[in-house]
Design a protein around this motif. Structure first.
Motif, PDB file in Angstrom:
ATOM      1  N   PRO A 171       0.818  -1.216   0.000  1.00 59.90           N
ATOM      2  CA  PRO A 171       0.000   0.000   0.000  1.00 59.90           C
ATOM      3  C   PRO A 171       0.850   1.263   0.000  1.00 59.90           C
ATOM      4  N   VAL A 172       0.383   2.274  -0.711  1.00 58.73           N
ATOM      5  CA  VAL A 172       1.070   3.559  -0.779  1.00 58.73           C
ATOM      6  C   VAL A 172       0.464   4.516   0.239  1.00 58.73           C
ATOM      7  N   GLY A 173       1.345   5.311   0.890  1.00 56.45           N
ATOM      8  CA  GLY A 173       0.877   6.343   1.795  1.00 56.45           C
ATOM      9  C   GLY A 173       0.502   5.872   3.178  1.00 56.45           C
ATOM     10  N   ARG A 174       0.755   4.610   3.479  1.00 59.78           N
ATOM     11  CA  ARG A 174       0.407   4.075   4.800  1.00 59.78           C
ATOM     12  C   ARG A 174       1.621   3.371   5.400  1.00 59.78           C
ATOM     13  N   PRO A 175       1.946   3.665   6.669  1.00 54.99           N
ATOM     14  CA  PRO A 175       3.090   2.981   7.289  1.00 54.99           C
ATOM     15  C   PRO A 175       2.849   1.471   7.373  1.00 54.99           C
ATOM     16  N   VAL A 176       3.852   0.708   6.992  1.00 52.46           N
ATOM     17  CA  VAL A 176       3.756  -0.750   7.080  1.00 52.46           C
ATOM     18  C   VAL A 176       5.084  -1.296   7.601  1.00 52.46           C
ATOM     19  N   PRO A 177       5.048  -2.396   8.347  1.00 54.91           N
ATOM     20  CA  PRO A 177       6.297  -3.048   8.766  1.00 54.91           C
ATOM     21  C   PRO A 177       6.920  -3.748   7.563  1.00 54.91           C
ATOM     22  N   LEU A 178       8.077  -3.295   7.166  1.00 56.93           N
ATOM     23  CA  LEU A 178       8.728  -3.875   5.998  1.00 56.93           C
ATOM     24  C   LEU A 178       9.061  -5.345   6.218  1.00 56.93           C
ATOM     25  N   ALA A 179       9.265  -5.741   7.477  1.00 51.35           N
ATOM     26  CA  ALA A 179       9.557  -7.150   7.759  1.00 51.35           C
ATOM     27  C   ALA A 179       8.431  -8.055   7.269  1.00 51.35           C
ATOM     28  N   ILE A 180       7.186  -7.589   7.376  1.00 47.41           N
ATOM     29  CA  ILE A 180       6.050  -8.403   6.929  1.00 47.41           C
ATOM     30  C   ILE A 180       6.087  -8.578   5.413  1.00 47.41           C
ATOM     31  N   ILE A 181       6.372  -7.494   4.689  1.00 40.28           N
ATOM     32  CA  ILE A 181       6.461  -7.574   3.226  1.00 40.28           C
ATOM     33  C   ILE A 181       7.620  -8.475   2.818  1.00 40.28           C
ATOM     34  N   ALA A 182       8.757  -8.294   3.481  1.00 42.01           N
ATOM     35  CA  ALA A 182       9.932  -9.109   3.152  1.00 42.01           C
ATOM     36  C   ALA A 182       9.695 -10.572   3.477  1.00 42.01           C
ATOM     37  N   GLN A 183       8.952 -10.848   4.545  1.00 41.42           N
ATOM     38  CA  GLN A 183       8.668 -12.240   4.898  1.00 41.42           C
ATOM     39  C   GLN A 183       7.834 -12.931   3.837  1.00 41.42           C
ATOM     40  N   GLN A 184       6.932 -12.192   3.205  1.00 43.98           N
ATOM     41  CA  GLN A 184       6.148 -12.782   2.114  1.00 43.98           C
ATOM     42  C   GLN A 184       7.071 -13.253   0.991  1.00 43.98           C
ATOM     43  N   ILE A 185       8.095 -12.437   0.724  1.00 46.17           N
ATOM     44  CA  ILE A 185       9.034 -12.773  -0.347  1.00 46.17           C
ATOM     45  C   ILE A 185       9.899 -13.967   0.054  1.00 46.17           C
ATOM     46  N   THR A 186      10.544 -13.856   1.204  1.00 43.77           N
ATOM     47  CA  THR A 186      11.494 -14.900   1.590  1.00 43.77           C
ATOM     48  C   THR A 186      10.806 -16.226   1.862  1.00 43.77           C
ATOM     49  N   LEU A 187       9.575 -16.178   2.378  1.00 44.87           N
ATOM     50  CA  LEU A 187       8.854 -17.426   2.623  1.00 44.87           C
ATOM     51  C   LEU A 187       8.563 -18.150   1.317  1.00 44.87           C
ATOM     52  N   ASP A 188       8.083 -17.410   0.310  1.00 47.67           N
ATOM     53  CA  ASP A 188       7.798 -18.052  -0.977  1.00 47.67           C
ATOM     54  C   ASP A 188       9.067 -18.652  -1.589  1.00 47.67           C
ATOM     55  N   VAL A 189      10.187 -17.928  -1.446  1.00 48.08           N
ATOM     56  CA  VAL A 189      11.442 -18.410  -2.028  1.00 48.08           C
ATOM     57  C   VAL A 189      11.913 -19.671  -1.315  1.00 48.08           C
ATOM     58  N   ILE A 190      11.926 -19.646   0.003  1.00 43.98           N
ATOM     59  CA  ILE A 190      12.472 -20.792   0.730  1.00 43.98           C
ATOM     60  C   ILE A 190      11.556 -22.008   0.612  1.00 43.98           C
ATOM     61  N   MET A 191      10.235 -21.774   0.543  1.00 43.67           N
ATOM     62  CA  MET A 191       9.329 -22.912   0.383  1.00 43.67           C
ATOM     63  C   MET A 191       9.447 -23.522  -1.007  1.00 43.67           C
ATOM     64  N   ALA A 192       9.727 -22.688  -2.006  1.00 42.37           N
ATOM     65  CA  ALA A 192       9.958 -23.231  -3.344  1.00 42.37           C
ATOM     66  C   ALA A 192      11.226 -24.066  -3.360  1.00 42.37           C
ATOM     67  N   GLY A 193      12.273 -23.582  -2.668  1.00 40.77           N
ATOM     68  CA  GLY A 193      13.529 -24.311  -2.650  1.00 40.77           C
ATOM     69  C   GLY A 193      13.470 -25.587  -1.822  1.00 40.77           C
ATOM     70  N   ILE A 194      12.772 -25.536  -0.694  1.00 43.33           N
ATOM     71  CA  ILE A 194      12.738 -26.695   0.203  1.00 43.33           C
ATOM     72  C   ILE A 194      11.741 -27.743  -0.283  1.00 43.33           C
ATOM     73  N   PHE A 195      10.523 -27.296  -0.598  1.00 45.88           N
ATOM     74  CA  PHE A 195       9.461 -28.248  -0.934  1.00 45.88           C
ATOM     75  C   PHE A 195       9.164 -28.331  -2.423  1.00 45.88           C
ATOM     76  N   GLY A 196       9.735 -27.404  -3.205  1.00 44.64           N
ATOM     77  CA  GLY A 196       9.417 -27.397  -4.619  1.00 44.64           C
ATOM     78  C   GLY A 196       7.960 -27.085  -4.879  1.00 44.64           C
ATOM     79  N   LEU A 197       7.348 -26.244  -4.011  1.00 40.37           N
ATOM     80  CA  LEU A 197       5.926 -25.963  -4.158  1.00 40.37           C
ATOM     81  C   LEU A 197       5.671 -25.131  -5.406  1.00 40.37           C
ATOM     82  N   PRO A 198       4.668 -25.497  -6.176  1.00 33.56           N
ATOM     83  CA  PRO A 198       4.297 -24.722  -7.364  1.00 33.56           C
ATOM     84  C   PRO A 198       3.415 -23.545  -6.946  1.00 33.56           C
ATOM     85  N   GLU A 199       2.806 -22.893  -7.923  1.00 35.25           N
ATOM     86  CA  GLU A 199       1.824 -21.858  -7.623  1.00 35.25           C
ATOM     87  C   GLU A 199       0.729 -22.448  -6.731  1.00 35.25           C
TER      88      GLU A 199
END
Length: 479
Positions: A171-199
């Motif tokens: 969202p634009v113009g609203r304070p957000v914890p960047l850790a939450i946004i980054a966790q969405q990214i890193t979680l998808d990456v690590i789960m793809a690498g560990i479990f090979g999860l598709p979409e």
């Protein structure tokens, strides 16, 4: 030589400064030329109540940086503490040659203390994090190829896709914890690498159920009740209470996916880490047990998710408080200056190491300069203090990526991933994620800078994370 400071541990709370609020341009008092003789801060004495001793030790754990900066600035290169209800006598070291002597020593005399980690009840006793000796070496040899070279390059598409998804939903113009946004990214990456999860739409019901439970655990880990749960499980081998209930649900989902993959019999045709573990054999030719595979999967998930996400959060928590550096970083990324981006990441991990300390058990007496530490002591290697030494990093509270441009720091001078034979397995993958995520955020997101005080560090398990999650406000985003 052992001289003693007269201030007991329980008085540290009354006089410790908040290190994260130190003004730019100031010295830390750590590792300076005028260091006094080695000090020992004593722990519980006979005159102190058990409750007071426990409170003192809890303050040490929850305000680790404040306590250590205060003690280190009083002089000395070895600090001693006695932690009630914890590992007992502790020697804190932060001088490079002392650190090298411990992390490169034979495990027979200085084994890792990670088998007593707060993560032990969660990841189990059979993971690469908690194992020791020969078993640990075998596990690293098995997993290492999946975190280097071509394997890391194969994750790049997952990193790009996850970053793009996160930017679309920011969202634009609203304070957000960047850790939450980054966790969405890193979680998808690590789960793809560990479990090979598709979409998500292509997942099996078992994979979908597992992902939901893992997300639930990760959300729970950020709540206040999770802190109480952590204390309840401290120094336990097996989980109890609420943690036990959470893990029971997760284990059921993970074991269902393991069983589904075993039944499919296609591990040899897959390149994810779960497939690797299913194909692995012990020295006797036996497959790994479900519990062994489960422990490895949980360890890699947690280690590969939280640390990288919070490094991203700390990076922009720092950048938004140093507007000139932020502007320079944006220019560097847009002009393709990869050296400056690398220096920026090093400076971020130097100033706010997500893992602020690692530990080794000393099974023999150890000489640190003129100070001899007896056997049975836990050597706590303070990465945080090391990274703020005045003699290594002048004006250490400044945020100056330039200090790393064209400079390759020594392995015992910059240690965001630990060191020795316990250095983080996923360091190369983490750096690939950081280059992409931080680079894209600099290139495409215009963040509002601030003159607010720096976020307080919060100690959770073995990590040091921004208390507010690295709260930032996007003025505009290039979608």
């Amino acid at each position: 030589m052992t001289s003693r400071l007269t201030t007991p541990l329980d008085s540290c709370a009354a006089r410790t400064r908040h290190w994260h609020l130190a003004p730019p341009g100031s010295d830390s008092g750590v590792g300076g030329p005028a260091a006094a003789p080695t000090g020992a801060v004593t722990g519980p004495g006979a005159h102190r109540s058990r409750l007071r001793a426990l409170a003192s030790s809890a303050h040490f754990v929850t305000h680790l940086g404040d306590v250590l900066f205060d003690a280190a600035s009083s002089g000395g290169e070895v600090l001693r503490f006695e932690l009630y209800g914890g590992p007992g006598p502790v020697a804190v070291i932060f001088e490079p040659s002392y650190i090298k002597s411990v992390v490169t020593a034979d495990e027979a005399i200085a084994p890792s203390a990670t088998h007593e980690s707060p993560l032990r009840p969660i990841v189990g006793g059979e993971s690469v994090l908690t194992s020791l000796g020969r078993r640990h070496r075998q596990q690293r040899a098995l997993l290492m190829p999946r975190f280097h070279g071509r394997s890391v390059a194969s994750y790049q598409q997952s990193i790009d896709d996850a970053t793009e998804t996160a930017l679309r939903s920011w969202p634009v113009g609203r304070p957000v914890p960047l850790a939450i946004i980054a966790q969405q990214i890193t979680l998808d990456v690590i789960m793809a690498g560990i479990f090979g999860l598709p979409e998500p739409s292509a997942m099996t019901p078992a994979e979908t159920a597992m992902r939901i439970e893992l997300l639930r655990l990760l959300r729970f880990s950020t709540t206040p009740i999770a802190t109480a749960t952590q204390l309840m499980n401290a120094r336990r081998e097996d989980p109890v209470g609420l943690l036990k209930l959470f893990l029971r649900r997760i284990d059921r989902r993970i074991l269902a996916v393991i069983d589904e993959r075993r039944t499919a019999g296609d591990a040899g045709a897959r390149d994810d880490i779960l497939a690797l573990l299913l194909e692995a054999r012990t020295e006797d030719g036996a497959p790994l047990s479900d519990s062994e595979i489960r422990d490895e999967l949980i360890t890699l998930l947690l280690a590969g998710h939280e640390t990288t996400a919070n490094t991203v959060a700390w990076t922009f928590e720092r950048l938004t408080r140093f507007p000139q550096v932020y502007g320079r970083a944006r220019e560097a990324v847009r002009s393709g200056d990869d050296d400056y981006l690398e220096a920026l990441l090093n400076e971020s991990m130097r100033s706010r190491p997500v893992v602020p300390a690692i530990a080794r058990h000393l099974l023999e007496p150890w000489d640190f300069g003129d100070d001899r530490v007896p056997d049975g002591v836990t050597a706590l290697i303070s990465i945080l203090l090391l990274h703020h030494r005045d003699d290594l990093y002048p004006q250490p509270f400044d945020f100056r990526p330039e200090r790393f441009v064209g400079v390759r720091p020594g392995p015992h001078e910059l240690m965001p991933f630990g060191g020795g034979n316990r250095r983080c397995l996923g360091a190369a993958l983490a750096m690939a994620e950081l280059r992409t995520v931080v680079g894209e955020l600099l290139r495409r997101v215009d963040l509002q800078t601030t003159d607010a005080p720096g976020e307080a560090p919060r100690h959770r398990n073995v990590t040091m994370i921004p208390k507010a999650g690295g709260r930032v406000t996007a003025r505009s985003i290039q979608r």
